[in-house]
Write a protein that holds these residues in place. Structure first.
Motif, PDB file in Angstrom:
ATOM      1  N   SER A  40       0.761  -1.010  -0.014  1.00  0.00           N
ATOM      2  CA  SER A  40       0.147   0.033  -0.134  1.00  0.00           C
ATOM      3  C   SER A  40       0.703   1.265   0.010  1.00  0.00           C
ATOM      4  O   SER A  40       0.606   2.079  -0.786  1.00  0.00           O
ATOM      5  N   HIS A  41       1.716   1.276   1.001  1.00  0.00           N
ATOM      6  CA  HIS A  41       2.700   2.507   1.182  1.00  0.00           C
ATOM      7  C   HIS A  41       4.180   2.019   0.371  1.00  0.00           C
ATOM      8  O   HIS A  41       4.752   1.075   0.921  1.00  0.00           O
ATOM      9  N   LEU A  42       4.439   2.961  -0.348  1.00  0.00           N
ATOM     10  CA  LEU A  42       5.773   2.967  -1.305  1.00  0.00           C
ATOM     11  C   LEU A  42       6.719   4.099  -0.643  1.00  0.00           C
ATOM     12  O   LEU A  42       6.175   5.354  -0.562  1.00  0.00           O
ATOM     13  N   VAL A  43       8.035   3.746  -0.580  1.00  0.00           N
ATOM     14  CA  VAL A  43       8.834   4.790  -0.438  1.00  0.00           C
ATOM     15  C   VAL A  43      10.156   4.645  -1.179  1.00  0.00           C
ATOM     16  O   VAL A  43      10.744   3.596  -1.397  1.00  0.00           O
ATOM     17  N   VAL A  44      10.423   5.669  -1.819  1.00  0.00           N
ATOM     18  CA  VAL A  44      11.483   5.766  -2.795  1.00  0.00           C
ATOM     19  C   VAL A  44      12.660   7.057  -2.492  1.00  0.00           C
ATOM     20  O   VAL A  44      11.969   8.114  -1.762  1.00  0.00           O
ATOM     21  N   ARG A  45      13.647   6.951  -2.991  1.00  0.00           N
ATOM     22  CA  ARG A  45      14.362   8.175  -2.854  1.00  0.00           C
ATOM     23  C   ARG A  45      15.280   8.554  -3.973  1.00  0.00           C
ATOM     24  O   ARG A  45      15.561   7.551  -4.868  1.00  0.00           O
ATOM     25  N   ALA A  46      15.149   9.777  -4.289  1.00  0.00           N
ATOM     26  CA  ALA A  46      15.584  10.236  -5.644  1.00  0.00           C
ATOM     27  C   ALA A  46      16.225  11.764  -5.393  1.00  0.00           C
ATOM     28  O   ALA A  46      15.944  12.444  -4.337  1.00  0.00           O
ATOM     29  N   PRO A  47      17.216  12.217  -6.047  1.00  0.00           N
ATOM     30  CA  PRO A  47      17.865  13.574  -6.269  1.00  0.00           C
ATOM     31  C   PRO A  47      16.822  14.381  -6.741  1.00  0.00           C
ATOM     32  O   PRO A  47      16.072  13.893  -7.354  1.00  0.00           O
ATOM     33  N   TRP A  48      16.987  15.679  -6.583  1.00  0.00           N
ATOM     34  CA  TRP A  48      16.271  16.770  -7.103  1.00  0.00           C
ATOM     35  C   TRP A  48      16.246  16.508  -8.525  1.00  0.00           C
ATOM     36  O   TRP A  48      17.423  16.578  -9.125  1.00  0.00           O
ATOM     37  N   ALA A  49      15.237  16.508  -9.265  1.00  0.00           N
ATOM     38  CA  ALA A  49      15.204  15.858 -10.564  1.00  0.00           C
ATOM     39  C   ALA A  49      15.034  17.037 -11.792  1.00  0.00           C
ATOM     40  O   ALA A  49      15.263  16.918 -12.830  1.00  0.00           O
ATOM     41  N   ALA A  50      14.510  18.278 -11.497  1.00  0.00           N
ATOM     42  CA  ALA A  50      14.428  19.380 -12.159  1.00  0.00           C
ATOM     43  C   ALA A  50      15.770  19.888 -12.638  1.00  0.00           C
ATOM     44  O   ALA A  50      16.668  19.809 -11.701  1.00  0.00           O
ATOM     45  N   GLU A  51      15.725  20.656 -13.717  1.00  0.00           N
ATOM     46  CA  GLU A  51      16.929  21.513 -13.887  1.00  0.00           C
ATOM     47  C   GLU A  51      16.910  22.700 -13.047  1.00  0.00           C
ATOM     48  O   GLU A  51      16.004  23.314 -12.882  1.00  0.00           O
ATOM     49  N   GLY A  52      18.079  22.933 -12.386  1.00  0.00           N
ATOM     50  CA  GLY A  52      18.286  24.233 -11.694  1.00  0.00           C
ATOM     51  C   GLY A  52      17.802  24.271 -10.399  1.00  0.00           C
ATOM     52  O   GLY A  52      17.269  23.110  -9.786  1.00  0.00           O
ATOM     53  N   VAL A  53      17.500  25.312 -10.222  1.00  0.00           N
ATOM     54  CA  VAL A  53      17.067  25.898  -8.786  1.00  0.00           C
ATOM     55  C   VAL A  53      15.378  26.269  -9.062  1.00  0.00           C
ATOM     56  O   VAL A  53      15.261  27.108  -9.880  1.00  0.00           O
ATOM     57  N   ARG A  54      14.599  25.844  -7.951  1.00  0.00           N
ATOM     58  CA  ARG A  54      13.094  26.352  -8.098  1.00  0.00           C
ATOM     59  C   ARG A  54      12.716  26.822  -6.713  1.00  0.00           C
ATOM     60  O   ARG A  54      13.007  26.315  -5.738  1.00  0.00           O
ATOM     61  N   ASP A  55      12.578  28.406  -6.639  1.00  0.00           N
ATOM     62  CA  ASP A  55      12.548  28.994  -5.614  1.00  0.00           C
ATOM     63  C   ASP A  55      11.061  29.589  -5.573  1.00  0.00           C
ATOM     64  O   ASP A  55      10.533  30.176  -6.260  1.00  0.00           O
ATOM     65  N   PHE A  56      10.457  28.683  -4.112  1.00  0.00           N
ATOM     66  CA  PHE A  56       8.971  29.016  -4.161  1.00  0.00           C
ATOM     67  C   PHE A  56       8.745  30.218  -3.235  1.00  0.00           C
ATOM     68  O   PHE A  56       7.583  30.497  -3.087  1.00  0.00           O
ATOM     69  N   GLY A  57       9.838  30.841  -2.592  1.00  0.00           N
ATOM     70  CA  GLY A  57       9.748  31.968  -1.620  1.00  0.00           C
ATOM     71  C   GLY A  57       9.718  31.332  -0.282  1.00  0.00           C
ATOM     72  O   GLY A  57      10.528  31.966   0.579  1.00  0.00           O
ATOM     73  N   PHE A  58       9.120  30.169  -0.051  1.00  0.00           N
ATOM     74  CA  PHE A  58       9.181  29.667   1.660  1.00  0.00           C
ATOM     75  C   PHE A  58       9.991  28.622   1.485  1.00  0.00           C
ATOM     76  O   PHE A  58      10.317  28.028   2.457  1.00  0.00           O
ATOM     77  N   VAL A  59      10.627  28.050   0.503  1.00  0.00           N
ATOM     78  CA  VAL A  59      11.572  27.066   0.214  1.00  0.00           C
ATOM     79  C   VAL A  59      12.459  26.739  -1.071  1.00  0.00           C
ATOM     80  O   VAL A  59      11.597  27.426  -2.020  1.00  0.00           O
ATOM     81  N   ARG A  60      13.549  26.519  -1.126  1.00  0.00           N
ATOM     82  CA  ARG A  60      14.130  26.397  -2.484  1.00  0.00           C
ATOM     83  C   ARG A  60      14.633  24.934  -2.652  1.00  0.00           C
ATOM     84  O   ARG A  60      15.231  24.374  -1.863  1.00  0.00           O
ATOM     85  N   PHE A  61      14.200  24.452  -3.899  1.00  0.00           N
ATOM     86  CA  PHE A  61      14.496  23.086  -4.350  1.00  0.00           C
ATOM     87  C   PHE A  61      15.841  23.310  -5.259  1.00  0.00           C
ATOM     88  O   PHE A  61      15.696  24.237  -6.212  1.00  0.00           O
ATOM     89  N   GLU A  62      16.934  22.596  -5.036  1.00  0.00           N
ATOM     90  CA  GLU A  62      17.955  22.930  -5.834  1.00  0.00           C
ATOM     91  C   GLU A  62      18.852  21.579  -6.024  1.00  0.00           C
ATOM     92  O   GLU A  62      18.574  20.591  -5.166  1.00  0.00           O
ATOM     93  N   PRO A  63      19.806  21.517  -6.908  1.00  0.00           N
ATOM     94  CA  PRO A  63      20.701  20.327  -7.204  1.00  0.00           C
ATOM     95  C   PRO A  63      21.285  20.134  -5.836  1.00  0.00           C
ATOM     96  O   PRO A  63      21.874  21.217  -4.964  1.00  0.00           O
TER      97      PRO A  63
END
Length: 182
Positions: A40-63
């Motif tokens: 029922s519950h799956l858990v996976v791990r992955a690095p940030w997959a998008a290109e570059g940085v995504r800044d939401f203002g409240f958090v930044r996802f980055e390489p």
């Protein structure tokens, strides 16, 4: 840990292709390593997959960021724990989705696909517990899902409410307790 093996004594690592779709189109697809699956519950791990940085203002996802992602076959959301490359917890990004669909998973399979349909609603919970944000409610209303599929729209709204209650009520970490390794 070497490529192709896990930290379970050399057992081959199961690779999962995560495919996120939105409005019938693939939004992103990326490889991840399966950590656990109890049916029922799956858990996976992955690095940030998008290109570059995504800044939401409240958090930044980055390489370098690492996502431990929780999916359920029977719940209308996915939860992604986000950490920096050196392990500092940023928080949890929660996507309201249809229940996850697994394709190609059979006995002994070392590769398969996890398909998740994004329904626009999101929730952010910061790692320090100080910020809980409901996101993209305007996009959800504009998506037309309520007219096309009122049952799914109702389930999506309930899922967002459930996530917020779990976070604010202190039961969020229990939700993310990992299932037994697959």
């Amino acid at each position: 840990m070497s490529a192709g093996s896990s930290d379970t004594g050399g057992t081959p690592e199961v690779q999962v292709e995560v495919r996120l779709v939105k409005a019938g189109r693939t939004k992103i697809r990326y490889p991840a390593s399966l950590l656990a699956d109890d049916g029922s519950h799956l858990v996976v791990r992955a690095p940030w997959a998008a290109e570059g940085v995504r800044d939401f203002g409240f958090v930044r996802f980055e390489p370098g960021d690492v996502f431990t992602e929780h999916y359920w076959r029977d719940r209308w959301y996915a939860v992604k724990e986000v950490r920096t490359g050196d392990g500092v917890l940023k928080g949890w990004y929660c996507d309201v989705t249809r229940p996850a669909v697994v394709r190609g998973r059979g006995p002994g399979e070392l590769r398969y696909q996890l398909l998740v349909e994004d329904l626009d609603l999101d929730l952010w919970a910061s790692g320090d517990g100080g910020t809980v944000l409901r996101l993209d409610e305007d996009e959800f209303e504009e998506s037309g899902l309520a007219e096309r599929d009122p049952v799914a729209a109702d389930a999506a709204r309930r899922a967002l409410d459930e996530l917020e209650l779990l976070v604010r009520g202190g039961a969020f970490r229990d939700l993310l307790a990992r299932p037994l390794p697959s």
